[in-house]
Every structure is written in C-alpha cells, then in structure tokens.
Scaffold this motif. Structure first.
Motif, PDB file in Angstrom:
ATOM      1  N   TYR A  18     -13.123  18.546  -6.593  1.00  0.00           N
ATOM      2  CA  TYR A  18     -14.067  18.496  -6.852  1.00  0.00           C
ATOM      3  C   TYR A  18     -13.881  18.061  -8.470  1.00  0.00           C
ATOM      4  N   TYR A  19     -13.571  17.630  -8.566  1.00  0.00           N
ATOM      5  CA  TYR A  19     -14.046  16.962 -10.311  1.00  0.00           C
ATOM      6  C   TYR A  19     -13.005  15.767 -10.274  1.00  0.00           C
ATOM      7  N   ALA A  20     -12.858  15.807  -9.454  1.00  0.00           N
ATOM      8  CA  ALA A  20     -12.127  14.292  -9.459  1.00  0.00           C
ATOM      9  C   ALA A  20     -12.810  13.142  -8.987  1.00  0.00           C
ATOM     10  N   TYR A  21     -13.290  14.068  -7.988  1.00  0.00           N
ATOM     11  CA  TYR A  21     -14.338  12.820  -7.314  1.00  0.00           C
ATOM     12  C   TYR A  21     -15.519  11.951  -8.564  1.00  0.00           C
ATOM     13  N   ALA A  22     -15.972  12.698  -8.999  1.00  0.00           N
ATOM     14  CA  ALA A  22     -16.577  12.094  -9.837  1.00  0.00           C
ATOM     15  C   ALA A  22     -15.902  10.910 -11.065  1.00  0.00           C
ATOM     16  N   VAL A  23     -14.613  11.221 -11.458  1.00  0.00           N
ATOM     17  CA  VAL A  23     -13.380  10.457 -12.507  1.00  0.00           C
ATOM     18  C   VAL A  23     -13.025   9.012 -11.589  1.00  0.00           C
ATOM     19  N   LEU A  24     -13.193   8.878 -10.473  1.00  0.00           N
ATOM     20  CA  LEU A  24     -12.807   8.292  -9.116  1.00  0.00           C
ATOM     21  C   LEU A  24     -14.456   7.249  -8.778  1.00  0.00           C
ATOM     22  N   LEU A  70      -6.839  20.820 -16.606  1.00  0.00           N
ATOM     23  CA  LEU A  70      -6.039  19.941 -15.484  1.00  0.00           C
ATOM     24  C   LEU A  70      -6.499  18.293 -15.360  1.00  0.00           C
ATOM     25  N   PHE A  71      -7.811  18.494 -14.787  1.00  0.00           N
ATOM     26  CA  PHE A  71      -7.585  17.751 -13.458  1.00  0.00           C
ATOM     27  C   PHE A  71      -8.745  16.902 -13.674  1.00  0.00           C
ATOM     28  N   TRP A  72      -9.127  16.926 -14.825  1.00  0.00           N
ATOM     29  CA  TRP A  72     -10.234  15.450 -15.782  1.00  0.00           C
ATOM     30  C   TRP A  72      -9.204  14.548 -15.642  1.00  0.00           C
ATOM     31  N   PRO A  73      -8.083  15.118 -17.011  1.00  0.00           N
ATOM     32  CA  PRO A  73      -6.843  13.776 -17.277  1.00  0.00           C
ATOM     33  C   PRO A  73      -6.019  13.741 -16.774  1.00  0.00           C
ATOM     34  N   LEU A  74      -5.576  14.228 -15.883  1.00  0.00           N
ATOM     35  CA  LEU A  74      -4.060  14.049 -14.549  1.00  0.00           C
ATOM     36  C   LEU A  74      -5.034  13.319 -14.109  1.00  0.00           C
ATOM     37  N   THR A  75      -6.747  13.052 -13.581  1.00  0.00           N
ATOM     38  CA  THR A  75      -6.998  12.226 -12.562  1.00  0.00           C
ATOM     39  C   THR A  75      -7.137  10.871 -12.906  1.00  0.00           C
ATOM     40  N   GLY A  76      -8.072  10.666 -14.370  1.00  0.00           N
ATOM     41  CA  GLY A  76      -7.788   9.580 -15.067  1.00  0.00           C
ATOM     42  C   GLY A  76      -6.444   9.078 -15.662  1.00  0.00           C
ATOM     43  N   TRP A  77      -5.567   9.672 -15.385  1.00  0.00           N
ATOM     44  CA  TRP A  77      -4.171   9.424 -15.832  1.00  0.00           C
ATOM     45  C   TRP A  77      -3.728   8.383 -14.440  1.00  0.00           C
ATOM     46  N   LEU A  78      -3.893   9.060 -14.143  1.00  0.00           N
ATOM     47  CA  LEU A  78      -3.254   8.411 -11.678  1.00  0.00           C
ATOM     48  C   LEU A  78      -4.075   7.259 -11.490  1.00  0.00           C
ATOM     49  N   GLU A 101      -5.718   5.499 -13.291  1.00  0.00           N
ATOM     50  CA  GLU A 101      -5.078   4.246 -14.489  1.00  0.00           C
ATOM     51  C   GLU A 101      -3.699   3.170 -14.073  1.00  0.00           C
ATOM     52  N   ASP A 102      -2.765   4.180 -13.321  1.00  0.00           N
ATOM     53  CA  ASP A 102      -1.473   4.107 -13.187  1.00  0.00           C
ATOM     54  C   ASP A 102      -1.289   3.346 -11.524  1.00  0.00           C
ATOM     55  N   MET A 103      -2.205   4.459 -10.738  1.00  0.00           N
ATOM     56  CA  MET A 103      -1.976   4.381  -9.484  1.00  0.00           C
ATOM     57  C   MET A 103      -2.929   3.493  -8.937  1.00  0.00           C
ATOM     58  N   GLY A 104      -4.439   3.712  -9.399  1.00  0.00           N
ATOM     59  CA  GLY A 104      -5.616   3.685  -8.194  1.00  0.00           C
ATOM     60  C   GLY A 104      -6.444   4.952  -7.837  1.00  0.00           C
ATOM     61  N   TRP A 105      -7.467   4.836  -7.223  1.00  0.00           N
ATOM     62  CA  TRP A 105      -7.772   5.796  -6.962  1.00  0.00           C
ATOM     63  C   TRP A 105      -6.899   6.344  -5.858  1.00  0.00           C
ATOM     64  N   ARG A 106      -6.832   5.397  -4.403  1.00  0.00           N
ATOM     65  CA  ARG A 106      -5.909   5.641  -2.788  1.00  0.00           C
ATOM     66  C   ARG A 106      -4.894   6.442  -4.222  1.00  0.00           C
ATOM     67  N   GLY A 107      -4.002   6.222  -4.978  1.00  0.00           N
ATOM     68  CA  GLY A 107      -2.780   6.732  -4.791  1.00  0.00           C
ATOM     69  C   GLY A 107      -2.881   8.157  -5.493  1.00  0.00           C
ATOM     70  N   THR A 108      -4.273   8.102  -6.224  1.00  0.00           N
ATOM     71  CA  THR A 108      -4.547   9.402  -6.740  1.00  0.00           C
ATOM     72  C   THR A 108      -4.570  10.469  -5.787  1.00  0.00           C
TER      73      THR A 108
END
Length: 408
Positions: free
Chosen positions: A29-35, A152-160, A162-169
């Motif tokens: 849920y939360y990761a979708y909007a960030v990605l 937890l997941f809003w910042p975690l998703t943003g950091w991941l 940035e480093d790994m792309g949405w697919r890696g996340t």
C-alpha cells in the motif's frame, strides 16, 4: 488497562501479526505512491494511469473479498494468510520483472485481489479465534504495532528506490514477505486455539460484552456500517496514498516526508487512548470520532497559517482518524454481531468498502490535475462529513436498539 486483559497465550500471535501487517501494508500500500513517479517514467505512462490500475485492483478485490472471507471461516484465517503470503511474494517478484505496462497492470490487480488474505481483515479474523473474549483489546494491540507501517515504509521505500530502483525495491519487499511474513503465518496456523473451558473459568479476564443485533435492525445496521466505513475508507485511501504529494503541493518542501511520518505516531497514540481511556466506550462511538477526525484533518490543511504547523495538524488528525478506523473495522462488527462467521462479515464489508472506494486514488489524482489541489481537498472535506453523518445515523439506531454493555 485493556491491553493487559489480552490472554498471555494470544500475545505472541498479536506480535507476529503486527510484524506481518507492517510488511503487508508497507509493501502493498504505502510503497506504491512513493514508487509511482519512477514506474511512470519506466513505462512511459502518466501517474494517474498507474493510480487507475491500483483502483481497478481495489475494485476487483471488492468482488472477491466475500469469497476469501468464506474460506477464512471454513479453513482458518492463519492458513489463508499463509497461502496469501506465498502468493504475494511470488507476485511481487513477477512485478519487479514486469516487461511492459500490461503485465505490470495485471500483476498489480492480482496483488490487490490477494491482499485481503494477508492484511487487517484476515488478521482480525485470526484474533477472533486466538483471543475470543478479548478481541477488541487484541485488535487494538495489533493496530498499535502495525501503525508504524507508514512511518517505516515511506522513508524506507524512498531510500531503497534511490539506491536500487523501483524494481529492486519490490524484490526486497518480496524477500521480506517470503522470509518473515510467511513463516510467521505458518507458525500461527500451528498454534492451538484457546480452550473454551479455560475461558469460562476466568470471566474476569473477559472484556465488556455488548448485546447483539438481529433481524431487520441487524441488516440495516450492517449496511449503514458498510457505507460509513466505505466513505471514510475513500477519504483515507485518497489522502494517505497521495499524502507526500499533497504536502509538497501545500508548500512543505523538504519537510514533507518528516511531516508525513507523524501520521504513524499519531495512529499509535490514539490507539493507546482507545485501549485505556476509551476501553469501555462503544465501538460505534469510537467510529464516529474516527469519521469526524478525517474531514477536520483536511480542513486544517486548507486553513491559513504556517505550512509546517498546518501540515502537522493535518498529519496528526489524519493519523487519529486512520488509526481508529483500523480498530473499528474489526471491533464494530464483533460488538454488533459477534464473532461467528466473522470472516464472511469482514469480506462483505471489504466488498462494500472496495467497490465504493476503488476509484478514490485515481479520482483524487485526476481531480488534482483538472481543478487543482485546493478545490479537490474541499471535495474531500465534504465527502468526510458525509461519512460522519452516516455513522451518526448508525449510532442513533444502535442506541435505540439498546446495544449496550450486557449486564449480569
């Protein structure tokens, strides 16, 4: 304190479900909007298109939720959650390798359909079995833990991302689902259920019981509850999935993520209030507080004032409404109708909620592009007040039916 009243044997189950709900809501849920911005660029589509796909998934999930609910009642919630975790992990891996927008869309829809089997509704049905005389307290404790999903997941998703792309996340989230959520659900499925004789021998550990509704009153109350929850769910769905973009549009700048993170602690705080000060308050009354907090939250964002201050009021009030909404989703049906057939009841409620609210994320995104953020937020305020009015009608009917704590 109500949390202390939860049977010791149920507490490990609640803790395990808390972990799985953080992973589930964070990843699904939360990761979708960030990605979304990165995914839109990758597939060369607009962001509203991606939210439309998400909305279609919610819509189809509404059609299938009652069937999942029946399977929960028939086979046991923990077993259904175990199967759901395996399916979600596989779908997330496939999503990370989606070659085109059509494949991506089909996988997003599939994940939204499966999500009923791993998120709150299935978890609440699990708690009804493992904490049958303290279900409301168990639900509150679970939501206290799971309230940190957004934090937890809003910042975690943003950091991941940035480093790994949405697919890696999404691959990381698939690993969390497979490596943590699935084993925990399997462990719960193997745990024995409470002995009815032992429960009857300790009546002092039983929380307040309410008279059940039946017949025409029950049917009318169910539909009012379903529509009220659905309208509030539309506000929550539209606002929380767009929360960071909303704050950015209102001039929060670099503080938008920090302000959005306040929603999690606000959810936790109000759940502590529900567990202590409001532990004997009828769940429908708590549902009214939840329904009223959400339009107030959006209204706070529209009022003049320092952006950071209005943003904090918005996040705290939204966390208050959303935090209570998660509790009353399970507590109100238990209070009004009992725990028998709870899976099917929750499935039917999810169907109403999803069928009415499926278009909310897409409609919000489209309205923002067509008429602007300000007018769109005023429409959300009006929608939230409508939800409050429906819950007030339900409260009036519940009061007339004398669905109050049973005596004797």
């Amino acid at each position: 304190m109500a949390l202390i009243g939860v049977a010791p044997a149920a507490r490990p189950v609640i803790a395990a479900l808390g972990v799985t709900q953080i992973i589930g809501y964070g990843a699904l849920y939360y990761a979708y909007a960030v990605l979304t911005p990165a995914m839109a660029t990758d597939f060369n589509v607009t962001e509203p298109t991606l939210f439309a796909i998400f909305s279609i998934g919610l819509l189809l999930g509404g059609f299938t939720a009652p069937a999942f609910g029946r399977r929960i009642d028939r086979h046991g919630a923990a077993r259904v959650m175990s199967a759901g975790s395996a399916a979600v992990a596989a779908a997330l891996v496939a999503l990370a390798h989606a070659p085109d927008i059509v494949t991506f869309a089909l996988l997003v829809v599939l994940i939204e359909i499966i999500s009923f089997a791993v998120l709150y509704d299935a978890a609440f049905a699990t708690l009804a079995l493992h904490a049958p005389r303290n279900t409301r307290a168990a639900i509150t404790l679970l939501t206290l833990i799971a309230g940190f999903a957004s934090t937890l997941f809003w910042p975690l998703t943003g950091w991941l991302a940035e480093d790994m792309g949405w697919r890696g996340t999404y691959l990381i989230f698939a690993g969390l689902t497979l490596g943590l959520a699935l084993p925990l659900h399997l462990w719960i499925a193997r745990r024995p259920l409470p002995d009815p004789a032992a429960i009857a021998a300790h009546p002092a550990q039983t929380e307040v019981q309410y008279q059940r509704l039946s017949g025409p009153e029950a049917r009318r109350a169910f539909w009012l509850m379903g529509v009220g929850f659905a309208i509030s769910g539309m506000v929550i769905s539209a606002v929380t999935i767009h929360m960071v973009p909303i704050l950015l549009a209102r001039g929060m700048g670099e503080t938008a993520f920090l302000i959005a993170m306040m929603m999690g602690p606000a959810q936790v705080l109000i759940r502590v209030v529900d567990a202590t000060l409001w532990r004997n308050l009828h769940p429908v009354a708590v549902a009214m507080v939840s329904a009223g907090a959400m339009p107030l939250a959006v209204l706070a964002l529209l009022l003049p004032g320092p952006p950071v201050l209005t943003g904090l009021c918005f996040a705290i009030l939204m966390g208050t409404g959303g935090g209570l909404a998660s509790i009353v989703r399970g507590a109100v049906p238990v209070a009004l109708f009992g725990t028998e057939g709870l899976g099917q009841q929750l499935g039917r409620l999810a169907a109403i909620r999803n069928l009415m609210g499926a278009a909310a994320p897409f409609a919000f995104a489209l309205s923002t592009t067509r008429i602007g953020p300000g007018p769109t937020l005023w429409l959300v305020v009006a929608l939230g007040l409508t939800g409050l009015a429906v819950m007030a009608i339900l409260w009036r009917k519940v009061s007339r039916a004398q669905a109050w704590p049973a005596t004797g």
